[in-house]
Scaffold this active site. Structure first.
Site, PDB file in Angstrom:
ATOM      1  N   LYS A  81     -14.967  -9.343   6.845  1.00 45.89           N
ATOM      2  CA  LYS A  81     -16.326  -9.909   6.788  1.00 45.89           C
ATOM      3  C   LYS A  81     -15.998 -11.500   7.255  1.00 45.89           C
ATOM      4  CE  LYS A  81     -15.480 -10.675   1.980  1.00 45.89           C
ATOM      5  NZ  LYS A  81     -15.881 -10.526   0.650  1.00 45.89           N
ATOM      6  N   GLY A  82     -17.066 -12.082   7.717  1.00 43.16           N
ATOM      7  CA  GLY A  82     -16.969 -13.497   8.327  1.00 43.16           C
ATOM      8  C   GLY A  82     -17.250 -13.432   9.822  1.00 43.16           C
ATOM      9  N   ASP A 144     -11.496   5.822   9.502  1.00 43.94           N
ATOM     10  CA  ASP A 144     -12.946   6.552   9.898  1.00 43.94           C
ATOM     11  C   ASP A 144     -12.755   7.494  10.966  1.00 43.94           C
ATOM     12  OD1 ASP A 144     -13.780   5.116   7.596  1.00 43.94           O
ATOM     13  OD2 ASP A 144     -14.891   3.586   8.709  1.00 43.94           O
TER      14      ASP A 144
HETATM   15  O1  F6P Z   1     -14.085   1.176   7.593  1.00 47.52           O
HETATM   16  C1  F6P Z   1     -13.081   1.672   6.860  1.00 47.52           C
HETATM   17  C2  F6P Z   1     -13.475   1.895   5.211  1.00 47.52           C
HETATM   18  O2  F6P Z   1     -12.501   2.053   4.462  1.00 47.52           O
HETATM   19  C3  F6P Z   1     -14.708   2.714   5.100  1.00 47.52           C
HETATM   20  O3  F6P Z   1     -14.267   4.037   5.552  1.00 47.52           O
HETATM   21  C4  F6P Z   1     -15.368   1.988   3.847  1.00 47.52           C
HETATM   22  O4  F6P Z   1     -16.831   2.738   3.715  1.00 47.52           O
HETATM   23  C5  F6P Z   1     -15.158   0.763   3.913  1.00 47.52           C
HETATM   24  O5  F6P Z   1     -14.157   0.429   5.007  1.00 47.52           O
HETATM   25  C6  F6P Z   1     -14.628   0.125   2.632  1.00 47.52           C
HETATM   26  O6  F6P Z   1     -14.680  -1.340   2.972  1.00 47.52           O
HETATM   27  P1  F6P Z   1     -14.152  -2.281   1.738  1.00 47.52           P
HETATM   28  O7  F6P Z   1     -12.660  -2.393   2.129  1.00 47.52           O
HETATM   29  O8  F6P Z   1     -14.859  -3.502   2.150  1.00 47.52           O
HETATM   30  O9  F6P Z   1     -14.321  -1.752   0.256  1.00 47.52           O
END
Ligand code: F6P
Length: 361
Positions: A81-82, A144
């Site tokens: 993020k950011g 993903d």
């Molecule tokens: O994009 C990778 C991923 O692991 C997705 O599969 C999942 O929805 C998301 O990131 C989870 O993000 P965070 O690490 O912010 O919980």
């Protein structure tokens, strides 16, 4: 006059996955051993160049003597993020801080940047590079596996193996107790992890975001299994499948929306309709954190070497990609306009159907 030794930077951006360290290692090896360049690792993705003092470290080959290739996570740290173009400020406003990034890059006297990230990161890094006139090459990574133009992204294979391992653990306990086990996996809007792991792990039902599911079809499948004498079943579902109420997500305290939790809704639906005892496992970040498997180490190594070679060849705004058993490079501006989701008419969906697996329709 002697040619100036290049100073290149590498950073990891977006959610972590297995194989990032293998990619960083390959960049360092190729740049230092192959070209005699200096390699700077930027700490915590774009943040490292936006903050003052700048956060970075020189990557020497001594760092990579053994363990790093095998390690999960990223030795450089990362953020998902950011966005520097819309950076959330403490007072709740958003600010364009892209100049801080470009300025940080220039302060370090760097010649080029290699960014290891998913599609979101590619978009941001490509834009930053364009703004700052920075030579930039991207390496695709994400569990993903949804980055366009590459058959595989770093991290996907390990995540898929972790999900298969989970199914291997769930099957005996499902059989012991006569239960329907639901395994919810990550993947955002792409069903690659669920589809690949579901087939390899012997699932009876695989639900992916690309195929809207009908709960009656799922329950019909479970009832058929019950009638045939099977006392248990394995169901794999992607975190972003669409049930009648839409996709299940939560807004976290940081304001970010994340998928997760649909497995429990599905478990209740199946229990209610079929009378089966259901249990739900949400695999979560276990899919991201482990040691990379051989395939991810290989892919990361091939991508790291190729990315450095592209810098040496003077290329910019390209992303390395895996196509037809080879590493190629593709234009970043095309990559960022697409997303590679599951082909609902493709070989793997056909395989699932051919095996009698219910895919929800
Ligand atoms: O994009 C990778 C991923 O692991 C997705 O599969 C999942 O929805 C998301 O990131 C989870 O993000 P965070 O690490 O912010 O919980």
């Amino acid at each position: 006059m002697a040619k100036k030794k290049k100073h290149i930077a590498v950073l990891t951006s977006g959610g972590d996955c297995a194989g990032l360290n293998a990619a960083i290692r390959a960049v360092a090896h190729r740049a230092i051993e192959g070209y005699g360049w200096k390699v700077i690792g930027i700490v915590e993705g774009t943040r490292g160049l936006m903050e003052r003092p700048l956060r970075y470290e020189e990557l020497t080959l001594r760092i990579f003597t053994g363990a790093v290739l095998r390690m999960g996570g990223t030795i450089l740290g990362t953020v998902n993020k950011g966005n520097p173009f819309a950076f959330p400020m403490p007072d709740g406003t958003v600010k364009d801080r892209s100049d801080d990034f470009v300025d940080g890059f220039k302060q370090l006297g760097l010649d080029a940047l290699i960014g290891i990230g998913g599609d979101g990161s590619m978009k941001i890094l490509g834009r930053l590079a364009e703004k700052g006139g920075i030579q930039f090459i991207g390496i695709p990574k994400t569990i993903d596996n949804d980055v366009a133009f590459t058959e595989f992204s770093v991290g996907f294979s390990t995540a898929m193996s972790v999900a298969v391992g989970a199914l291997d653990c769930l099957q005996p306990t499902a059989a012991s107790h006569g239960r329907v086990m639901i395994l919810e996996v990550m993947g955002r809007d792409a069903g690659h992890i669920a589809l690949n792991a579901g087939i390899a792990g012997g699932a009876d039902v695989i639900l992916i975001p690309e195929i809207p599911y009908n709960v009656d079809r799922v329950c019909d499948k479970i009832r058929r299994l019950q009638k045939s004498g099977r006392n248990h079943a394995l169901v794999v579902c992607s975190e972003a499948i669409q049930f009648a109420g839409g996709k299940v997500s939560q807004t976290h305290v940081d304001g970010e929306v994340r998928y997760g939790g649909v497995g429990h809704i599905l478990g209740e639906q199946i229990a209610r309709e079929t009378g089966a005892e259901t249990r739900v496992t949400v695999l979560g970040h276990v899919q991201r954190g482990g040691s990379p498997n051989g395939r991810d180490r290989l892919l990361a190594s091939a991508f790291g070497v190729a990315a450095v070679d592209l810098i040496a060849a003077g290329k910019t705004q390209r992303m390395v990609a895996w196509q037809h058993r080879d590493v190629v490079d593709v234009p970043l501006d095309e990559v960022v306009t697409r997303c590679s989701t599951v082909d609902v008419n493709g070989a793997l969906v056909r395989t699932a159907r051919g095996l009698g697996i219910c895919v929800g329709d």
